[in-house]
Design an enzyme around this catalytic site. Structure first.
Site, short mmCIF file in Angstrom:
data_model
loop_
_atom_site.label_atom_id
_atom_site.label_comp_id
_atom_site.label_asym_id
_atom_site.label_seq_id
_atom_site.Cartn_x
_atom_site.Cartn_y
_atom_site.Cartn_z
N TYR A 13 47.79 21.74 -8.24
CA TYR A 13 46.64 22.29 -7.57
C TYR A 13 45.94 23.13 -8.57
CZ TYR A 13 43.88 25.70 -4.68
OH TYR A 13 43.00 26.16 -4.10
N GLY A 36 33.90 19.90 3.89
CA GLY A 36 34.66 20.43 4.62
C GLY A 36 34.37 21.84 5.45
N ALA A 37 33.07 21.78 6.21
CA ALA A 37 32.51 22.61 6.76
C ALA A 37 32.94 22.92 8.24
CB ALA A 37 31.02 22.43 6.76
N ASN A 38 33.92 22.32 8.54
CA ASN A 38 34.47 22.41 10.04
C ASN A 38 35.28 23.61 10.47
OD1 ASN A 38 36.47 21.24 9.05
ND2 ASN A 38 37.06 19.85 10.69
N THR A 39 35.72 24.34 9.11
CA THR A 39 36.69 25.43 9.46
C THR A 39 36.70 26.39 8.03
OG1 THR A 39 38.93 25.97 10.10
CG2 THR A 39 38.60 24.29 8.43
N GLY A 40 37.20 27.34 8.26
CA GLY A 40 37.50 28.35 7.28
C GLY A 40 36.09 28.62 6.34
N SER A 94 39.08 28.20 -7.96
CA SER A 94 40.04 29.26 -7.44
C SER A 94 40.77 29.96 -8.62
CB SER A 94 41.33 28.52 -6.69
OG SER A 94 42.28 29.27 -6.58
#
Length: 298
Positions: A171, A21-25, A145
């Protein structure tokens, strides 16, 4: 160490790092900081085009790997590609995630949040672990989280939320699973003495993660988001867990501010439920059965 920042990251030259998930945020900021400190970074992302755009913004040796955590076939294909390209992996950062999604299932029929946040990463880690085990100082860092404390339990009687669905509860379950996975993995890694498993959480930060939140929650989050710490700040606990030489397997890092919402990364404590060893072991067994992935440790 107080006020740990990116400047405290040791030289990462020669290290091979995979960040999901390294393309954003948070994932992008994590990848950026590691690349800036010399690491060879692989952005493992679902959208390859966006991944290529993200890679173009980063310095150094950065590549892109297709990875859809909602599909075990994609996870297996990605692991095969990574194994072929990298005889060794120094650091696997399980960062990607979805939050508060409407009721959906993955390609394999898993509840989307559990399937993406936990089961996809469980399978990926198991398939790559033999590339980490021979490497002294290698680490698996999984992002959890504060939600692991909120309405969170492992619902073995309805793990996929088929009878009824609560997006916040689902979640919370997935984030509790991230921690239980980390603690059980560390117990299994301990005898090997090379690789450690560590967890982290970002507190609040300005990312797109809450875009699927119910309207009653999404609107306040949108209004308040300018007050949240930046994604770069939110990535610091992950970066410390990944690079601080003093990190010990089984630890959990988060912000040092009030209620761990913001601040500099420090060692924090997870909920008592997350340390239930019997539940950890049962979740591990169920996760192996669901994914078909058996770990080379245990």
């Amino acid at each position: 160490m107080s006020s740990w920042t990116e400047q405290d990251i040791p030289d990462q030259s020669g290290r091979v790092v995979v960040v999901t998930g390294a393309n954003t945020g948070l994932g992008h900021e994590t990848a950026r900081a590691l690349a800036e400190h010399g690491a060879r970074v692989v952005l493992a992302v679902r959208d390859v085009a966006k991944g290529e755009q993200a890679a173009a913004r980063l310095p150094g040796d950065v590549s892109v790997q297709a990875l859809d955590l909602t599909s075990l076939a994609s996870v297996r294909a990605a692991a095969a590609d990574l194994r072929a390209a990298h005889p060794r992996i120094d650091l696997l950062i399980n960062n990607a995630g979805v939050m508060y999604t409407p009721k959906q299932t993955t390609a394999d029929g898993f509840e989307l949040q559990l399937g993406t946040n936990h089961l996809g990463h469980f399978a990926l880690t198991g398939l790559l672990l033999d590339r980490l085990l021979p490497v002294p100082g290698s680490r698996v860092v999984t992002v959890s989280s504060n939600a692991h404390r909120l309405r969170a339990a492992i619902h073995f009687d309805d793990l996929q939320w088929e009878r009824s669905y609560d997006r916040a509860g689902a979640y919370g379950q997935s984030k509790l699973a991230n921690l239980m996975f980390t603690y059980e993995l560390q117990r299994r890694l301990a005898s090997h003495g090379t690789t450690v498993a560590v967890a982290a959480h970002p507190g609040l930060s300005r990312t797109e993660l809450a875009r699927n939140a119910p309207t009653a929650l999404r609107l306040p989050l949108t209004w308040l988001s300018p007050l949240f710490p930046s994604a770069a700040m939110g990535a610091l606990p992950t970066l410390r867990a990944a690079t601080d030489p003093g990190v010990v397997g089984g630890q959990y890092y988060g912000p040092d501010g009030r209620r761990e919402v913001r601040g500099h990364p420090t060692l924090v404590t997870s909920s008592p439920d997350s340390h239930d060893r019997a539940t950890q072991q049962r979740l591990w067994t169920v996760s192996e059965e669901l994914t078909g992935v058996a770990f080379p440790v245990g």
